[in-house]
Design a protein around this motif. Structure first.
Motif, PDB file in Angstrom:
ATOM      1  N   LEU A 174      -8.479  18.192  50.736  1.00 38.02           N
ATOM      2  CA  LEU A 174      -7.855  19.565  50.120  1.00 38.02           C
ATOM      3  C   LEU A 174      -6.375  19.353  49.933  1.00 38.02           C
ATOM      4  O   LEU A 174      -5.957  18.332  50.721  1.00 38.02           O
ATOM      5  CB  LEU A 174      -8.117  20.730  50.863  1.00 38.02           C
ATOM      6  CG  LEU A 174      -9.790  21.071  51.163  1.00 38.02           C
ATOM      7  CD1 LEU A 174      -9.650  22.132  52.149  1.00 38.02           C
ATOM      8  CD2 LEU A 174      -9.979  21.760  49.599  1.00 38.02           C
ATOM      9  N   THR A 175      -5.792  19.817  49.053  1.00 34.94           N
ATOM     10  CA  THR A 175      -4.275  19.742  49.083  1.00 34.94           C
ATOM     11  C   THR A 175      -3.577  19.608  50.268  1.00 34.94           C
ATOM     12  O   THR A 175      -4.109  20.692  51.347  1.00 34.94           O
ATOM     13  CB  THR A 175      -3.850  21.097  48.062  1.00 34.94           C
ATOM     14  OG1 THR A 175      -4.555  20.835  46.817  1.00 34.94           O
ATOM     15  CG2 THR A 175      -2.474  20.700  48.009  1.00 34.94           C
ATOM     16  N   ASN A 185     -20.002  18.770  47.256  1.00 31.61           N
ATOM     17  CA  ASN A 185     -18.772  18.392  47.877  1.00 31.61           C
ATOM     18  C   ASN A 185     -18.602  17.151  47.395  1.00 31.61           C
ATOM     19  O   ASN A 185     -19.316  16.223  47.514  1.00 31.61           O
ATOM     20  CB  ASN A 185     -18.744  18.439  49.466  1.00 31.61           C
ATOM     21  CG  ASN A 185     -18.426  19.785  49.921  1.00 31.61           C
ATOM     22  OD1 ASN A 185     -18.311  20.808  49.219  1.00 31.61           O
ATOM     23  ND2 ASN A 185     -18.602  19.757  51.418  1.00 31.61           N
ATOM     24  N   GLY A 190      -7.891  21.006  44.942  1.00 33.28           N
ATOM     25  CA  GLY A 190      -7.899  22.495  45.100  1.00 33.28           C
ATOM     26  C   GLY A 190      -8.838  23.108  45.788  1.00 33.28           C
ATOM     27  O   GLY A 190      -8.916  23.852  46.843  1.00 33.28           O
ATOM     28  N   ASN A 191     -10.266  22.511  45.690  1.00 30.43           N
ATOM     29  CA  ASN A 191     -11.299  22.867  46.296  1.00 30.43           C
ATOM     30  C   ASN A 191     -12.282  21.566  46.144  1.00 30.43           C
ATOM     31  O   ASN A 191     -12.544  20.907  45.045  1.00 30.43           O
ATOM     32  CB  ASN A 191     -12.092  23.775  45.337  1.00 30.43           C
ATOM     33  CG  ASN A 191     -13.460  24.505  46.252  1.00 30.43           C
ATOM     34  OD1 ASN A 191     -13.740  23.846  47.105  1.00 30.43           O
ATOM     35  ND2 ASN A 191     -13.619  25.424  45.677  1.00 30.43           N
ATOM     36  N   VAL A 192     -12.789  20.947  47.301  1.00 32.93           N
ATOM     37  CA  VAL A 192     -13.794  19.804  47.159  1.00 32.93           C
ATOM     38  C   VAL A 192     -15.166  20.027  46.722  1.00 32.93           C
ATOM     39  O   VAL A 192     -15.992  19.172  46.433  1.00 32.93           O
ATOM     40  CB  VAL A 192     -13.900  19.080  48.330  1.00 32.93           C
ATOM     41  CG1 VAL A 192     -12.226  18.471  48.822  1.00 32.93           C
ATOM     42  CG2 VAL A 192     -14.295  19.617  49.672  1.00 32.93           C
ATOM     43  N   SER A 193     -15.465  21.402  46.775  1.00 38.04           N
ATOM     44  CA  SER A 193     -16.942  21.897  46.284  1.00 38.04           C
ATOM     45  C   SER A 193     -16.665  21.961  44.809  1.00 38.04           C
ATOM     46  O   SER A 193     -16.080  22.703  44.333  1.00 38.04           O
ATOM     47  CB  SER A 193     -17.117  23.142  46.956  1.00 38.04           C
ATOM     48  OG  SER A 193     -18.386  23.382  46.447  1.00 38.04           O
ATOM     49  N   GLY A 203     -23.274  23.392  43.189  1.00 40.88           N
ATOM     50  CA  GLY A 203     -21.972  23.276  44.010  1.00 40.88           C
ATOM     51  C   GLY A 203     -22.307  22.023  45.081  1.00 40.88           C
ATOM     52  O   GLY A 203     -23.071  21.718  45.736  1.00 40.88           O
TER      53      GLY A 203
END
Length: 127
Positions: free
Chosen positions: A95-96, A73, A105-108, A71
């Protein structure tokens, strides 16, 4: 000195940028410049509407690369042309709903996990 092209000039500039990277890729990258996910642009690269370029992709969901590991970013993005040359860099990622150039939807991002691109609209600066 600031350069302020007309509306038709801004559209022409965005069209030229789109055409430069059409059929290329969008790479999501970490703060350390590791490539975390890669999206393929369509052969047209998207559509221009006034001061906005809505980028079009073959798929809006891909999986994280090995560089994402457990994981990491995504902090920036860049476009490469079909020859693999970096032509546009310094794009923001968020993010959105954040208003970033590239919204996820998720930067990670994690290796082999889905990465969903929810929006990619590049606007002419200051327009």
């Amino acid at each position: 000195m600031a350069v302020n092209p007309s509306a038709s000039g801004r559209t022409a500039i965005l069209t030229a940028l789109r055409d430069l990277v059409a059929d290329g890729t969008l790479e999501l990258i970490s703060a350390g410049n590791a490539v975390l996910a890669v999206f393929q642009l369509t052969d047209t690269g998207g559509t221009i509407d006034g001061d906005d370029w809505e980028v079009a992709f073959d798929a809006t969901e891909v999986v994280g690369t090995a560089a994402a590991g457990a994981g990491v970013n995504a902090t920036a993005a860049r476009f490469k042309d079909s020859g693999g040359n970096i032509d546009i860099s310094g794009l923001t990622v968020g993010l959105t709903g954040s208003g970033a150039d590239i919204e996820l939807g998720n930067v990670s991002i994690t290796e082999d996990q889905p990465v969903e691109l929810t929006s990619s609209i590049i606007s002419y600066p200051g327009a």
